[in-house]
Design a protein around this motif. Structure first.
Motif, PDB file in Angstrom:
ATOM      1  N   ARG A  99       0.760  -1.261  -0.232  1.00  0.00           N
ATOM      2  CA  ARG A  99       0.023  -0.072  -0.046  1.00  0.00           C
ATOM      3  C   ARG A  99       0.949   1.168  -0.051  1.00  0.00           C
ATOM      4  NH1 ARG A  99      -4.870   1.292   3.850  1.00  0.00           N
ATOM      5  NH2 ARG A  99      -5.566   3.343   3.000  1.00  0.00           N
ATOM      6  N   LEU A 100       0.694   2.090  -1.005  1.00  0.00           N
ATOM      7  CA  LEU A 100       1.470   3.397  -1.022  1.00  0.00           C
ATOM      8  C   LEU A 100       0.557   4.437  -0.951  1.00  0.00           C
ATOM      9  CD1 LEU A 100       3.324   2.460  -4.500  1.00  0.00           C
ATOM     10  CD2 LEU A 100       4.194   2.633  -2.141  1.00  0.00           C
ATOM     11  N   THR A 101       1.010   5.452   0.004  1.00  0.00           N
ATOM     12  CA  THR A 101       0.053   6.541   0.735  1.00  0.00           C
ATOM     13  C   THR A 101       1.007   7.739   0.729  1.00  0.00           C
ATOM     14  OG1 THR A 101      -0.924   4.973   2.076  1.00  0.00           O
ATOM     15  CG2 THR A 101      -1.214   7.286   2.588  1.00  0.00           C
ATOM     16  N   LYS A 102       0.266   8.842   0.069  1.00  0.00           N
ATOM     17  CA  LYS A 102       1.173  10.142   0.161  1.00  0.00           C
ATOM     18  C   LYS A 102       0.538  11.143   1.316  1.00  0.00           C
ATOM     19  CE  LYS A 102       2.475  13.886  -2.877  1.00  0.00           C
ATOM     20  NZ  LYS A 102       2.629  14.315  -4.341  1.00  0.00           N
ATOM     21  N   ILE A 103       1.400  11.466   2.058  1.00  0.00           N
ATOM     22  CA  ILE A 103       1.045  12.217   3.171  1.00  0.00           C
ATOM     23  C   ILE A 103       1.825  13.579   3.043  1.00  0.00           C
ATOM     24  CG2 ILE A 103       1.023  12.558   5.612  1.00  0.00           C
ATOM     25  CD1 ILE A 103       0.552   9.685   5.909  1.00  0.00           C
ATOM     26  N   ASP A 104       1.196  14.743   2.737  1.00  0.00           N
ATOM     27  CA  ASP A 104       1.768  15.917   2.272  1.00  0.00           C
ATOM     28  C   ASP A 104       2.689  15.705   1.033  1.00  0.00           C
ATOM     29  OD1 ASP A 104       0.587  17.252   4.299  1.00  0.00           O
ATOM     30  OD2 ASP A 104       2.118  16.718   5.939  1.00  0.00           O
ATOM     31  N   GLU A 105       4.191  15.909   1.221  1.00  0.00           N
ATOM     32  CA  GLU A 105       4.939  15.635   0.069  1.00  0.00           C
ATOM     33  C   GLU A 105       5.675  14.240   0.180  1.00  0.00           C
ATOM     34  OE1 GLU A 105       4.965  17.510  -2.585  1.00  0.00           O
ATOM     35  OE2 GLU A 105       3.290  18.566  -1.729  1.00  0.00           O
ATOM     36  N   ARG A 106       5.342  13.502   1.207  1.00  0.00           N
ATOM     37  CA  ARG A 106       6.200  12.354   1.486  1.00  0.00           C
ATOM     38  C   ARG A 106       5.260  11.042   1.417  1.00  0.00           C
ATOM     39  NH1 ARG A 106      11.417  11.736   1.999  1.00  0.00           N
ATOM     40  NH2 ARG A 106      11.906  10.043   3.463  1.00  0.00           N
ATOM     41  N   TRP A 107       5.660   9.750   0.544  1.00  0.00           N
ATOM     42  CA  TRP A 107       5.228   8.592   0.428  1.00  0.00           C
ATOM     43  C   TRP A 107       5.522   7.352   1.419  1.00  0.00           C
ATOM     44  CZ3 TRP A 107       1.651   7.574  -3.324  1.00  0.00           C
ATOM     45  CH2 TRP A 107       1.518   8.319  -4.372  1.00  0.00           C
ATOM     46  N   THR A 108       4.692   6.834   1.812  1.00  0.00           N
ATOM     47  CA  THR A 108       4.765   5.768   2.750  1.00  0.00           C
ATOM     48  C   THR A 108       4.440   4.421   1.861  1.00  0.00           C
ATOM     49  OG1 THR A 108       2.779   5.685   3.828  1.00  0.00           O
ATOM     50  CG2 THR A 108       4.611   6.865   4.706  1.00  0.00           C
ATOM     51  N   ALA A 109       4.884   3.269   2.223  1.00  0.00           N
ATOM     52  CA  ALA A 109       4.884   2.014   1.883  1.00  0.00           C
ATOM     53  C   ALA A 109       4.651   1.012   2.948  1.00  0.00           C
ATOM     54  CB  ALA A 109       5.789   1.474   0.839  1.00  0.00           C
ATOM     55  N   THR A 110       3.403   0.420   2.971  1.00  0.00           N
ATOM     56  CA  THR A 110       3.364  -0.473   3.962  1.00  0.00           C
ATOM     57  C   THR A 110       2.705  -1.828   3.366  1.00  0.00           C
ATOM     58  OG1 THR A 110       1.074   0.190   4.566  1.00  0.00           O
ATOM     59  CG2 THR A 110       2.969   1.232   5.846  1.00  0.00           C
ATOM     60  N   GLN A 111       2.579  -2.994   4.125  1.00  0.00           N
ATOM     61  CA  GLN A 111       1.726  -4.081   3.850  1.00  0.00           C
ATOM     62  C   GLN A 111       1.071  -4.810   5.035  1.00  0.00           C
ATOM     63  OE1 GLN A 111       4.501  -7.134   2.243  1.00  0.00           O
ATOM     64  NE2 GLN A 111       2.822  -8.281   1.697  1.00  0.00           N
ATOM     65  N   ARG A 112       0.104  -5.200   4.897  1.00  0.00           N
ATOM     66  CA  ARG A 112      -0.665  -5.787   6.010  1.00  0.00           C
ATOM     67  C   ARG A 112       0.039  -6.971   6.408  1.00  0.00           C
ATOM     68  NH1 ARG A 112      -7.090  -7.271   5.413  1.00  0.00           N
ATOM     69  NH2 ARG A 112      -7.150  -5.145   5.130  1.00  0.00           N
ATOM     70  N   GLY A 113       0.124  -6.922   7.830  1.00  0.00           N
ATOM     71  CA  GLY A 113       0.802  -8.119   8.650  1.00  0.00           C
ATOM     72  C   GLY A 113       2.077  -8.081   8.431  1.00  0.00           C
ATOM     73  N   VAL A 114       2.547  -6.964   8.202  1.00  0.00           N
ATOM     74  CA  VAL A 114       4.315  -6.923   7.956  1.00  0.00           C
ATOM     75  C   VAL A 114       4.739  -5.667   8.686  1.00  0.00           C
ATOM     76  CG1 VAL A 114       6.354  -6.811   6.577  1.00  0.00           C
ATOM     77  CG2 VAL A 114       4.429  -7.978   5.704  1.00  0.00           C
TER      78      VAL A 114
END
Length: 67
Positions: free
Chosen positions: A9-24
């Motif tokens: 899952r890629l999410t943009k918050i302000d000018e920064r991106w985060t990458a996460t995965q369920r269960g990790v």
């Protein structure tokens, strides 16, 4: 070797991106979605392999595909 799909899952918050995965329990960050995904994969690789040897030279080889 088995192949399987996973969703990062890629999410943009302000000018920064985060990458996460369920269960990790890892989060990648970056100025672009590609950098965040690569950072995420590197962190997961550290946990699995105990090292990032060889990961950095390939960290820009992330492909984003539309579903």
């Amino acid at each position: 070797m088995s192949n399987y799909w996973t969703t990062i899952r890629l999410t943009k918050i302000d000018e920064r991106w985060t990458a996460t995965q369920r269960g990790v329990d890892a989060t990648g960050t970056g100025e672009t979605a590609q950098q965040a995904a690569a950072n995420y994969c590197e962190k997961v690789g550290e946990r699995v392999n105990g090292t990032t040897d060889g990961m950095s030279e390939h960290s820009d080889r992330v492909t984003l595909e539309e579903a």
